[in-house]
Design an enzyme around this catalytic site. Structure first.
Site, mmCIF file in Angstrom:
data_model
loop_
_atom_site.group_PDB
_atom_site.id
_atom_site.type_symbol
_atom_site.label_atom_id
_atom_site.label_comp_id
_atom_site.label_asym_id
_atom_site.label_seq_id
_atom_site.Cartn_x
_atom_site.Cartn_y
_atom_site.Cartn_z
ATOM 1 N N GLY A 52 -25.121 -79.760 -122.723
ATOM 2 C CA GLY A 52 -26.419 -79.654 -123.360
ATOM 3 C C GLY A 52 -27.575 -80.204 -122.546
ATOM 4 O O GLY A 52 -28.706 -80.263 -123.036
ATOM 5 N N LYS B 96 -45.169 -82.434 -114.311
ATOM 6 C CA LYS B 96 -45.231 -83.887 -114.475
ATOM 7 C C LYS B 96 -45.900 -84.550 -113.278
ATOM 8 O O LYS B 96 -46.653 -85.520 -113.437
ATOM 9 C CB LYS B 96 -43.822 -84.435 -114.688
ATOM 10 C CG LYS B 96 -43.174 -83.938 -115.974
ATOM 11 C CD LYS B 96 -41.701 -84.293 -116.049
ATOM 12 C CE LYS B 96 -41.079 -83.757 -117.329
ATOM 13 N NZ LYS B 96 -39.620 -84.000 -117.400
ATOM 14 N N CYS C 19 -41.139 -78.488 -135.303
ATOM 15 C CA CYS C 19 -40.147 -79.363 -135.944
ATOM 16 C C CYS C 19 -38.759 -79.054 -135.388
ATOM 17 O O CYS C 19 -37.805 -78.857 -136.132
ATOM 18 C CB CYS C 19 -40.184 -79.182 -137.454
ATOM 19 S SG CYS C 19 -39.412 -80.535 -138.372
#
Length: 432
Positions: free
Chosen positions: A188, A206, A13
């Site tokens: 960020g 990926k 979470c």
């Protein structure tokens, strides 16, 4: 509409998980209408239960993720904790107890995707992972479903927003690598430890996933050639601009010309400004797909962040829940081709090589001889004396397409020449 809700367990979470929970709550009516049944957040597994999580009933929070996925009444497990363990064990346990899984875990899928697909199939469950590659951009499902009747030959993409932000800043402002990285960190975009991004590990995971889906064969992370971008300099960008190019960190998956094998690689490359990927700015991602029937397709959008990634997770959640209601499963692993994965040496590409050489007659002839001996044809040569003097010159050679093994051998031979003082830069040229 069925009145009994479909129960969802959320593993993790953080930035993404909290957004998944928020959207499940705020869009509950719409999601129920699209699925055909309401969703119920039945439990949230976290490491720090004391942390306040707005909009989440504290009674749902647990530190015992294993007990949560073993409950038996959970319909779908959403895994957004990342890493290999305990994620792998939790996912397989979820399958064993009747739940399907939606995951954003690129590292795990690139490492153990085949085993996870096999476990899902064994237990009649779904494994969906749109969010594992390129965030909000619909990419996995188009490759797996929309292009299922086509033959994909090449996938070329910018799949890491942090690296694209850094390279874009270096290109547009003339900043050095460290300066651009510092800005990405302050905003960020980059983690405190940016290694996974700037050394290409994230993009390589990926690439493995994309290659496996695009070519219907198993490609593991260890099969992907990887180079980072920490050595790129302002001089490299100046050379790229002189060629009408920019520099991007690319994930490239392609079939061999005869269709008998595939390759997957991640590395910086010079890309012509005319190529659609060259204009991808800031922290955006884009993937360019080439196929027989559809031709050239481009998928573009935000590749990371809480809301974009949660969008992909929720899309998978809707699809998996629909499958649950119809007592069916969606597409599983397609690896029927069983194509071998070639190493980097078999890739046919071009090189841009910048050499520091002695500024005297005969140097260019020596360099050209080395290229000829290795079967590599030269496209262009640019030589200029150094402004600081010192009897050295800069020699830039751009090759025609050749096997990467031949190009690498050429570079090693150049290093052994007495007249070559150093190899300042080596970069592949793509997109032509």
């Amino acid at each position: 509409m069925r009145t009994r809700p479909l129960k969802v367990a959320l593993l993790g979470c953080g930035v993404v998980g909290s957004e998944v929970a928020r959207i499940m709550t705020t869009h509950a009516d719409d999601l129920a209408a699209r699925i055909g049944a309401p969703l119920e957040l039945a439990g949230v597994a976290v490491r720090r239960p004391a942390k306040v999580r707005e909009g989440i009933d504290p009674a749902l929070v647990t530190t015992d993720a294993t007990a949560l996925v073993k409950r038996g009444d959970i319909d779908v497990v959403v895994e957004v904790i990342g890493g290999i363990e305990p994620a792998r064990t939790l996912i397989t346990t979820a399958f064993e107890h009747g739940a399907s899984v939606v995951s954003a875990n690129k590292a795990l899928l690139a490492k153990d995707g085949a085993a996870l697909h096999a476990a899902a199939q064994k237990h009649g469950a779904d494994l969906y992972y749109e969010a594992a590659v390129a965030g909000a951009i619909p990419l996995i499902r188009p490759l797996r479903e929309s292009l299922a009747g086509d033959k994909v030959n090449r996938v070329l993409g910018i799949v890491n927003g942090t690296t694209n932000f850094i390279l874009d800043k270096m290109d547009s402002t003339g900043a050095g690598y460290q300066e651009a990285l510092d800005e990405a960190t302050a905003l960020g975009y980059a983690e405190a430890d940016p290694t996974a991004d700037v050394e290409g590990f994230d993009a390589a995971a990926k690439a493995a996933i994309l290659a496996g889906i695009a070519f219907h064969t198993r490609v593991r992370l260890d099969d992907v050639y990887r180079e980072g971008m920490t050595e790129i300099t302002a001089a490299d960008f100046a050379s790229a601009k002189a060629m009408g190019c920019t520099i991007k960190l690319l994930a490239i998956c392609e079939r061999a010309w005869d269709g008998g094998s595939v390759t997957a690689r991640v590395h910086p490359a010079m890309l012509p400004l005319s190529h659609p990927l060259a204009s991808v700015r800031e922290a955006y991602n884009a993937v360019f797909v080439e196929s027989d029937a559809a031709g050239q397709l481009m998928f573009y959008g935000p590749g990371a962040g809480g809301s974009p990634t949660a969008s992909a997770v929720l899309g998978d959640l809707v699809a998996v829940c629909r499958n649950k209601l119809s007592e069916a499963t969606g597409p599983g692993e397609s690896a029927y081709t069983g194509l071998p994965v070639d190493g980097m040496g078999a890739v046919v590409t071009r090189y841009h090589i910048s050499l520091d050489v002695a500024d005297k007659p005969g140097v260019l002839a020596q360099v050209a001889t080395v290229f000829s001996e290795h079967g590599v044809s030269i496209d262009t040569v640019r030589q200029q004396g150094r402004q600081d003097g010192g009897g050295e010159a800069s020699l830039v050679v751009v090759t025609h397409r050749a096997p990467d093994a031949a190009l690498s051998g050429t570079v090693e031979a150049l290093r052994s020449l007495d007249t070559v003082r150093g190899v300042a830069s080596i970069m592949r040229v793509e997109g032509e």
